[in-house]
Motif scaffolding. Structure first.
Motif, PDB file in Angstrom:
ATOM      1  N   ALA A 158       4.810   2.543   9.796  1.00  0.00           N
ATOM      2  CA  ALA A 158       5.117   1.983  11.110  1.00  0.00           C
ATOM      3  C   ALA A 158       3.901   2.051  12.030  1.00  0.00           C
ATOM      4  N   ALA A 159       3.092   3.096  11.854  1.00  0.00           N
ATOM      5  CA  ALA A 159       1.905   3.264  12.693  1.00  0.00           C
ATOM      6  C   ALA A 159       0.675   2.566  12.118  1.00  0.00           C
ATOM      7  N   HIS A 160       0.761   2.134  10.845  1.00  0.00           N
ATOM      8  CA  HIS A 160      -0.404   1.534  10.172  1.00  0.00           C
ATOM      9  C   HIS A 160       0.036   0.311   9.363  1.00  0.00           C
ATOM     10  N   ILE A 161       0.791  -0.589   9.981  1.00  0.00           N
ATOM     11  CA  ILE A 161       1.380  -1.690   9.231  1.00  0.00           C
ATOM     12  C   ILE A 161       0.324  -2.657   8.694  1.00  0.00           C
ATOM     13  N   ALA A 162      -0.866  -2.647   9.244  1.00  0.00           N
ATOM     14  CA  ALA A 162      -1.927  -3.516   8.712  1.00  0.00           C
ATOM     15  C   ALA A 162      -2.481  -2.982   7.396  1.00  0.00           C
ATOM     16  N   PRO A 178      -0.514  -0.575   5.033  1.00  0.00           N
ATOM     17  CA  PRO A 178       0.591   0.312   4.674  1.00  0.00           C
ATOM     18  C   PRO A 178       0.429   0.903   3.276  1.00  0.00           C
ATOM     19  N   LYS A 179       1.237   1.944   3.017  1.00  0.00           N
ATOM     20  CA  LYS A 179       1.156   2.616   1.719  1.00  0.00           C
ATOM     21  C   LYS A 179       2.417   2.471   0.879  1.00  0.00           C
ATOM     22  N   THR A 180       3.532   2.083   1.486  1.00  0.00           N
ATOM     23  CA  THR A 180       4.781   1.964   0.736  1.00  0.00           C
ATOM     24  C   THR A 180       5.039   0.515   0.334  1.00  0.00           C
ATOM     25  N   THR A 181       5.925   0.358  -0.624  1.00  0.00           N
ATOM     26  CA  THR A 181       6.332  -0.987  -1.036  1.00  0.00           C
ATOM     27  C   THR A 181       6.905  -1.763   0.141  1.00  0.00           C
ATOM     28  N   PHE A 182       7.756  -1.100   0.924  1.00  0.00           N
ATOM     29  CA  PHE A 182       8.400  -1.803   2.033  1.00  0.00           C
ATOM     30  C   PHE A 182       7.397  -2.162   3.118  1.00  0.00           C
ATOM     31  N   GLY A 183       6.417  -1.278   3.342  1.00  0.00           N
ATOM     32  CA  GLY A 183       5.385  -1.602   4.314  1.00  0.00           C
ATOM     33  C   GLY A 183       4.570  -2.804   3.890  1.00  0.00           C
ATOM     34  N   LEU A 184       4.226  -2.880   2.615  1.00  0.00           N
ATOM     35  CA  LEU A 184       3.469  -4.024   2.110  1.00  0.00           C
ATOM     36  C   LEU A 184       4.275  -5.314   2.219  1.00  0.00           C
ATOM     37  N   ILE A 185       5.560  -5.238   1.852  1.00  0.00           N
ATOM     38  CA  ILE A 185       6.405  -6.434   1.945  1.00  0.00           C
ATOM     39  C   ILE A 185       6.493  -6.900   3.395  1.00  0.00           C
ATOM     40  N   LEU A 186       6.719  -5.953   4.303  1.00  0.00           N
ATOM     41  CA  LEU A 186       6.824  -6.332   5.715  1.00  0.00           C
ATOM     42  C   LEU A 186       5.494  -6.898   6.220  1.00  0.00           C
ATOM     43  N   ALA A 187       4.376  -6.322   5.816  1.00  0.00           N
ATOM     44  CA  ALA A 187       3.071  -6.839   6.234  1.00  0.00           C
ATOM     45  C   ALA A 187       2.874  -8.267   5.717  1.00  0.00           C
TER      46      ALA A 187
END
Length: 491
Positions: free
Chosen positions: A155-159, A161-170
């Protein structure tokens, strides 16, 4: 003499079927996170079958991942041009095929490259097999946990990210900025309502960043539910040697599986989808009945035999099914307590489905291990066993069998078998589980105090009583005698 698997060697391999299409014509249409054995025995095989019909060659797979194990798999597959040998086995037959439906595998940890590929308009589906424990959900409530440190980081580093969900959202954020239609996100994991669970994770992460972004995801991104099924054991040196001995192929990480496979999907793909109905995928308006059937009868059945077999030092699943006592235990729990609380499934007889599961569990060629079935109980029990027990308690029905299944899991987590052999850690939360199991030897309620796993079931008097009696009996007379009492109706 073996042949090292590679694109160049395909023409010389005669012991396995090879791709019936020109791989150079394939174009990427799907990014898949979690390139493990199940994915390569399931989704990748369905796509390989579809490509062999001569159609949908713009739906090839691109692998992706976020774990160290993903990089290890990537290196193995890259060394053989992303080809996989799939060995399908029944009691009296074995056949091998080489699949070529994956055409690229992105380096785990390279967030910019992964996000770039996700932003590509050619990618219209993003699929996942990241295991039941990979969705950041609270075990008891089965709701997304926005407080997890991994999620807070993304959430703080969405550009980056480290998780699968962060990458998908990015990737979705980039597509929104570029005015590109969002891809569909398709979970292929054994989770009830897996599409809803995936949506909750991605929307939940988006909420931490920008409520307006979360609303955009909810309004524009599709998350179809799906039910997937194929028994696929872990690969070991045994499987690699069997492949070399029986088929003369040197594959760095082959997949062994049963012949049976099933995939039921909701037809909710606004950006388009491959015509998988041509190769046996069922598209239905509501997957829930199929999910309940599979997760409770098949996965619940696996959980039912895993822990008594582990405590009795049984190694393979088919060996457990050959044990009359474990087989009788499974059948009694299924017929008395699990199947009666499974809702009806269209055009399906639940008794026939259980009989099919029995035959599949008993397949001696698969080499599926009890340890694999017993893995990650802290994430699997709340999905495969506890819901059936809660349904029965609410219906004022007996839970003696399901409480015994739970007590067997507790006894297993104590860390030794009945013979005294050490059980190596087999759960991400093993230290915690072992500590609770040791407390529960004297006070069974200590196990049920894990309310994050048991939820409201932990406070149900009938379940507490049945669990207490079952665990006390296990410690008093051992696994075998306890099963004998239960099967005889004396527990």
């Amino acid at each position: 003499m073996t042949t090292k698997l590679s694109a160049q060697a395909l023409g010389s391999i005669t012991t396995a079927s090879t791709p019936a299409y020109d791989r150079s014509n394939l174009k990427a249409g799907i990014v898949h996170f979690g390139v493990g054995n199940f994915h390569r025995a399931h989704q990748a095989v369905y796509l390989d079958d579809l490509f062999a019909t001569g159609s949908d060659h713009d739906w090839a797979l691109v692998g992706a991942g976020v774990r160290e194990a993903d990089e290890a798999m990537r290196q193995k597959l890259k060394s053989q041009d992303l080809l996989t040998t799939v060995v399908e086995q029944e009691a009296d037959t074995s056949s091998a095929r080489i699949t070529a439906s994956m055409i690229d595998y992105l380096k785990p940890g390279d967030a910019p490259a992964i996000i770039d590929r996700l932003a590509d308009p050619a990618i219209r589906i993003v699929s996942l097999t990241i295991t039941e424990g990979g969705y950041y959900i609270d075990p008891a409530s089965q709701k997304f946990d926005p407080t997890h440190l991994d999620i807070a980081y993304d959430a703080a580093h969405i550009a980056a990210p480290k998780t699968t969900f962060g990458l998908i959202l990015a990737g979705l954020i980039r597509r929104r900025a570029d005015n590109v239609i969002p891809f569909t996100v398709m979970s292929c994991d054994n989770i009830p309502g897996n599409g809803h669970v995936t949506e909750n994770a991605i929307v939940g992460l988006a909420e931490l960043i920008d409520p307006a972004l979360a609303q955009w995801v909810k309004a524009n991104v599709a998350f179809p539910n799906g039910m997937v099924d194929r028994i696929t054991p872990a690969t070991s040196d045994r499987e690699k040697q069997l492949l070399a001995d029986n088929f003369g192929i040197d594959d760095a990480w082959p997949v062994f599986c049963e012949n049976f496979k099933q995939w039921v999907l909701e037809d909710n793909f606004p950006a388009g989808r491959p015509a998988l109905e041509k190769v046996g995928v069922q598209f239905v308006p509501d997957v829930a009945p199929y999910e309940h059937m599979k997760i409770r009868i098949l996965n619940g059945g696996h959980a039912t035999i895993a822990y008594p077999a582990g405590l009795m030092d049984i190694h393979f699943v088919h060996e457990a099914m050959e044990d009359p006592l474990i087989s009788a235990f499974l059948t009694k729990v299924e017929n008395d307590e699990i199947i009666p609380v499974v809702p009806p499934v269209p055009d399906t007889d639940l008794g026939d489905y259980y009989s099919l599961c029995q035959r599949r569990f008993a397949n001696p060629k698969i080499g599926d291990t009890i340890r694999r079935l017993a893995l990650d109980g802290s994430n699997r029990q709340p999905k495969f066993i506890i819901p059936s027990a809660l349904d029965r308690v609410k219906g004022q029905q007996s839970v003696n069998g399901l409480a015994l299944v739970s007590a067997l899991w507790c006894r297993y987590c104590y860390g030794t078998t009945d013979s005294g052999a050490v059980i190596e850690p087999n759960d991400p939360n093993w230290d915690r589980l072992t500590a609770q199991a040791k407390l529960a030897k004297a006070d069974p309620k200590a196990w049920l105090a894990m309310t994050d796993i048991y939820g409201e079931l932990a406070s149900e008097p009938s379940f507490i009583a049945a669990f207490t009696h079952a665990l006390t009996t296990l410690w008093s007379v051992g696994t075998k005698a306890t099963l004998e009492r239960y099967v005889a109706g004396q527990l």
